[in-house]
Design a protein around this motif. Sequence first.
Motif, PDB file in Angstrom:
ATOM      1  N   GLY A 149       0.831  -1.200   0.000  1.00 33.63           N
ATOM      2  CA  GLY A 149       0.000   0.000   0.000  1.00 33.63           C
ATOM      3  C   GLY A 149       0.862   1.246   0.000  1.00 33.63           C
ATOM      4  O   GLY A 149       2.105   1.170   0.037  1.00 33.63           O
ATOM      5  N   PRO A 150       0.251   2.412  -0.025  1.00 31.92           N
ATOM      6  CA  PRO A 150       1.019   3.665  -0.022  1.00 31.92           C
ATOM      7  C   PRO A 150       1.680   3.909   1.325  1.00 31.92           C
ATOM      8  O   PRO A 150       1.298   3.313   2.349  1.00 31.92           O
ATOM      9  CB  PRO A 150      -0.039   4.729  -0.328  1.00 31.92           C
ATOM     10  N   ALA A 151       2.667   4.781   1.331  1.00 35.82           N
ATOM     11  CA  ALA A 151       3.367   5.138   2.563  1.00 35.82           C
ATOM     12  C   ALA A 151       2.364   5.597   3.615  1.00 35.82           C
ATOM     13  O   ALA A 151       1.455   6.382   3.326  1.00 35.82           O
ATOM     14  CB  ALA A 151       4.387   6.234   2.281  1.00 35.82           C
ATOM     15  N   GLN A 158       5.210  -0.939   1.841  1.00 37.68           N
ATOM     16  CA  GLN A 158       4.673   0.371   1.490  1.00 37.68           C
ATOM     17  C   GLN A 158       5.522   0.998   0.390  1.00 37.68           C
ATOM     18  O   GLN A 158       6.756   0.896   0.419  1.00 37.68           O
ATOM     19  CB  GLN A 158       4.634   1.272   2.727  1.00 37.68           C
ATOM     20  N   ILE A 159       4.830   1.579  -0.582  1.00 38.11           N
ATOM     21  CA  ILE A 159       5.510   2.179  -1.724  1.00 38.11           C
ATOM     22  C   ILE A 159       5.137   3.650  -1.838  1.00 38.11           C
ATOM     23  O   ILE A 159       4.185   4.119  -1.214  1.00 38.11           O
ATOM     24  CB  ILE A 159       5.195   1.433  -3.036  1.00 38.11           C
ATOM     25  N   ASN A 160       5.890   4.361  -2.665  1.00 42.96           N
ATOM     26  CA  ASN A 160       5.705   5.795  -2.838  1.00 42.96           C
ATOM     27  C   ASN A 160       4.720   6.080  -3.972  1.00 42.96           C
ATOM     28  O   ASN A 160       5.049   6.702  -4.981  1.00 42.96           O
ATOM     29  CB  ASN A 160       7.058   6.457  -3.109  1.00 42.96           C
ATOM     30  N   GLN A 161       3.500   5.590  -3.786  1.00 44.13           N
ATOM     31  CA  GLN A 161       2.448   5.803  -4.778  1.00 44.13           C
ATOM     32  C   GLN A 161       1.103   5.428  -4.148  1.00 44.13           C
ATOM     33  O   GLN A 161       1.037   4.548  -3.275  1.00 44.13           O
ATOM     34  CB  GLN A 161       2.691   4.961  -6.034  1.00 44.13           C
ATOM     35  N   ASP A 162       0.043   6.096  -4.594  1.00 41.56           N
ATOM     36  CA  ASP A 162      -1.308   5.765  -4.146  1.00 41.56           C
ATOM     37  C   ASP A 162      -1.769   4.518  -4.902  1.00 41.56           C
ATOM     38  O   ASP A 162      -2.563   4.581  -5.845  1.00 41.56           O
ATOM     39  CB  ASP A 162      -2.248   6.949  -4.408  1.00 41.56           C
TER      40      ASP A 162
END
Length: 232
Positions: A149-151, A158-162
Amino acid sequence: MQALIRSDERGHADRGWLESWHSFSFSDYYDPQRMGFSALRVINEDIIVPTAGFPPHSHQDMEIITYVLEGTIRHRDSTGGSGDLRHGELQVMHAGGGITHSEINPSTQERTHLLQIWVQPDRRGHAAGYEQSALDTKALRRGFTTVVGPAGSGTPFQINQDARLDIAWLADGQVAEKALQPQRAYYLHVARGAVVINGDALSAGDALALKDETRLAVTASGAAEVLLFDLA
């Protein structure tokens, strides 16, 4: 709107040591109608022969997810990240402002079969990094489970994207249901086995793109593994 994409519609490359299928334009495969889906830029299905792999190479400004179906992939990168990844685990690499890594099949006998997924970040220049851990396979067997999921979302990765990734491991006849938000886009990829959605039979490598939908129901035909991307 629902659009079915069959496995044999993907790009294909056979380099001897590597056989690869590309869901979206990649390397020598180019289709202007398939440049990605929202922030989802790459789904490559790769089969790597024993002792072969990708020597050190660089990436920048991409969130890279690796999901192994069979065998092992050995990862080493310039941040000090390293690990042998197998089925039942997940790896996320944040390419950020720049990262160099290698991916090798360490086995002398077994092939490696994996999916490599690229998601475009929300901006350039994030910090590079690497994460790897086991998935909660009991949860996956119950149905769609959010693993990425997003940060700040509290998901295991967690990744840097919605964007979110749900995975389900389904037994024969099992139904996995998911409520969808019509203002978002969804992309389902069948990683293993076969499923039925709205009367359509999908097998490994097939995909379904969804927009303006409120519900998804997936019925397994035998054991199956499916990946569902939830995108802005």
